[in-house]
Enzyme design. Structure first.
Site, PDB file in Angstrom:
ATOM      1  N   ASN A  61      46.980  39.710  40.279  1.00  0.00           N
ATOM      2  CA  ASN A  61      47.144  38.265  40.520  1.00  0.00           C
ATOM      3  C   ASN A  61      48.594  37.976  40.889  1.00  0.00           C
ATOM      4  O   ASN A  61      49.520  38.605  40.381  1.00  0.00           O
ATOM      5  CB  ASN A  61      46.671  37.415  39.331  1.00  0.00           C
ATOM      6  CG  ASN A  61      47.327  37.764  38.011  1.00  0.00           C
ATOM      7  OD1 ASN A  61      47.723  38.889  37.779  1.00  0.00           O
ATOM      8  ND2 ASN A  61      47.420  36.783  37.130  1.00  0.00           N
ATOM      9  N   GLU A  63      51.085  34.766  41.216  1.00  0.00           N
ATOM     10  CA  GLU A  63      51.232  33.329  40.939  1.00  0.00           C
ATOM     11  C   GLU A  63      52.372  32.713  41.740  1.00  0.00           C
ATOM     12  O   GLU A  63      53.173  33.426  42.370  1.00  0.00           O
ATOM     13  CB  GLU A  63      51.431  33.133  39.434  1.00  0.00           C
ATOM     14  CG  GLU A  63      50.211  33.610  38.647  1.00  0.00           C
ATOM     15  CD  GLU A  63      50.305  33.342  37.156  1.00  0.00           C
ATOM     16  OE1 GLU A  63      51.389  33.007  36.651  1.00  0.00           O
ATOM     17  OE2 GLU A  63      49.261  33.469  36.491  1.00  0.00           O
ATOM     18  N   CYS A  72      44.066  35.061  42.609  1.00  0.00           N
ATOM     19  CA  CYS A  72      43.539  35.965  41.585  1.00  0.00           C
ATOM     20  C   CYS A  72      43.554  37.405  42.111  1.00  0.00           C
ATOM     21  O   CYS A  72      43.501  37.652  43.330  1.00  0.00           O
ATOM     22  CB  CYS A  72      42.091  35.619  41.258  1.00  0.00           C
ATOM     23  SG  CYS A  72      41.857  34.048  40.438  1.00  0.00           S
ATOM     24  N   GLU A  74      41.207  39.638  42.045  1.00  0.00           N
ATOM     25  CA  GLU A  74      39.984  40.071  42.744  1.00  0.00           C
ATOM     26  C   GLU A  74      40.022  39.685  44.222  1.00  0.00           C
ATOM     27  O   GLU A  74      39.672  40.479  45.100  1.00  0.00           O
ATOM     28  CB  GLU A  74      38.733  39.434  42.105  1.00  0.00           C
ATOM     29  CG  GLU A  74      38.493  39.846  40.668  1.00  0.00           C
ATOM     30  CD  GLU A  74      39.162  38.920  39.656  1.00  0.00           C
ATOM     31  OE1 GLU A  74      40.267  38.402  39.943  1.00  0.00           O
ATOM     32  OE2 GLU A  74      38.578  38.722  38.577  1.00  0.00           O
ATOM     33  N   CYS A 111      36.587  34.792  37.820  1.00  0.00           N
ATOM     34  CA  CYS A 111      36.413  33.329  37.860  1.00  0.00           C
ATOM     35  C   CYS A 111      35.384  32.966  38.937  1.00  0.00           C
ATOM     36  O   CYS A 111      35.008  33.794  39.768  1.00  0.00           O
ATOM     37  CB  CYS A 111      37.749  32.639  38.138  1.00  0.00           C
ATOM     38  SG  CYS A 111      38.256  32.691  39.871  1.00  0.00           S
ATOM     39  N   CYS A 114      36.313  33.674  42.603  1.00  0.00           N
ATOM     40  CA  CYS A 114      36.279  35.111  42.902  1.00  0.00           C
ATOM     41  C   CYS A 114      34.842  35.628  42.972  1.00  0.00           C
ATOM     42  O   CYS A 114      34.531  36.500  43.775  1.00  0.00           O
ATOM     43  CB  CYS A 114      37.074  35.894  41.867  1.00  0.00           C
ATOM     44  SG  CYS A 114      38.847  35.640  42.069  1.00  0.00           S
TER      45      CYS A 114
HETATM   46  N1  THU Z   1      43.008  35.303  37.162  1.00  0.00           N
HETATM   47  C1  THU Z   1      42.643  36.357  37.937  1.00  0.00           C
HETATM   48  O1  THU Z   1      43.478  37.005  38.597  1.00  0.00           O
HETATM   49  N2  THU Z   1      41.328  36.668  37.972  1.00  0.00           N
HETATM   50  C2  THU Z   1      40.351  36.044  37.264  1.00  0.00           C
HETATM   51  O2  THU Z   1      39.186  36.353  37.433  1.00  0.00           O
HETATM   52  C3  THU Z   1      40.721  35.034  36.277  1.00  0.00           C
HETATM   53  C4  THU Z   1      42.097  34.488  36.379  1.00  0.00           C
HETATM   54  C5  THU Z   1      44.428  34.935  37.121  1.00  0.00           C
HETATM   55  C6  THU Z   1      44.773  33.628  37.755  1.00  0.00           C
HETATM   56  C7  THU Z   1      46.053  33.264  37.040  1.00  0.00           C
HETATM   57  O3  THU Z   1      47.134  33.922  37.693  1.00  0.00           O
HETATM   58  C8  THU Z   1      45.889  33.881  35.657  1.00  0.00           C
HETATM   59  O4  THU Z   1      44.850  34.837  35.777  1.00  0.00           O
HETATM   60  C9  THU Z   1      45.522  32.875  34.577  1.00  0.00           C
HETATM   61  O5  THU Z   1      44.443  32.108  34.947  1.00  0.00           O
END
Ligand code: THU
Length: 159
Positions: A61, A63, A72, A74, A111, A114
């Protein structure tokens, strides 16, 4: 007319119950969480795919100070694969995480956004196994991505 939706998944107690190949991939996915850029949430996520070719692709991920700009792990991974290896098929995709603010001892599932991306990618290429894991504890394996999202929206809906 009532319908029922069922899908199969398997829960493993720990790494030792996996095949040698899956075990290696889970270790790689857990380790790859260190490459996440998650200074805001401190929730490092890693997605790693083993392709039918044997190649392995990794992503995390990423940010941004403007929170919705973040992506994210995925979907970052699918972009990597679609860009570097558009003709390769995914065999197994692992999602792992390292929660710097808490525990990382149970599997997380992708999520909603994704899931939509993972399901469409599966339709573009071929079915793949999904492994969900923290840094320790139970590991869940799904036979395919589409079971993650019943009633997913697809291009067929736009015909
Ligand atoms: N996140 C992912 O990378 N994948 C997921 O399936 C759930 C959430 C990340 C997004 C954000 O950077 C952090 O996790 C917290 O939500």
């Amino acid at each position: 007319m009532q319908q029922e939706y069922k899908f199969n998944y398997t829960i493993y107690n720990n790494l030792e119950e996996l095949t040698a190949e899956d075990k290696q991939l889970v270790i790689a996915a857990r380790d790859n969480t260190k490459n996440a850029f998650a200074p805001y949430s401190k929730f490092n996520v890693s997605a790693v795919a083993k392709m039918k070719s044997g190649n392995i692709y990794k992503a995390t991920n990423q940010e941004n100070a403007s929170f919705p700009v973040g992506i994210c792990a995925e979907r970052a991974l699918l972009s990597v694969i679609s860009s570097y290896a558009p003709n390769e098929e995914i065999e197994t995709l692992v999602v792992s995480y390292d929660n710097k603010n808490g525990k990382s001892n149970h599997p997380i599932s992708p999520c909603g956004m994704c899931r939509q991306a993972l399901v469409e990618y599966e339709g573009r290429t071929a079915g793949y196994k999904v492994i969900m894991t923290g840094q320790e504890g139970e590991i869940i394996i799904l036979e395919n991505a589409k079971s993650l999202l019943p009633f997913s929206f697809s291009s067929d809906d736009m015909k």
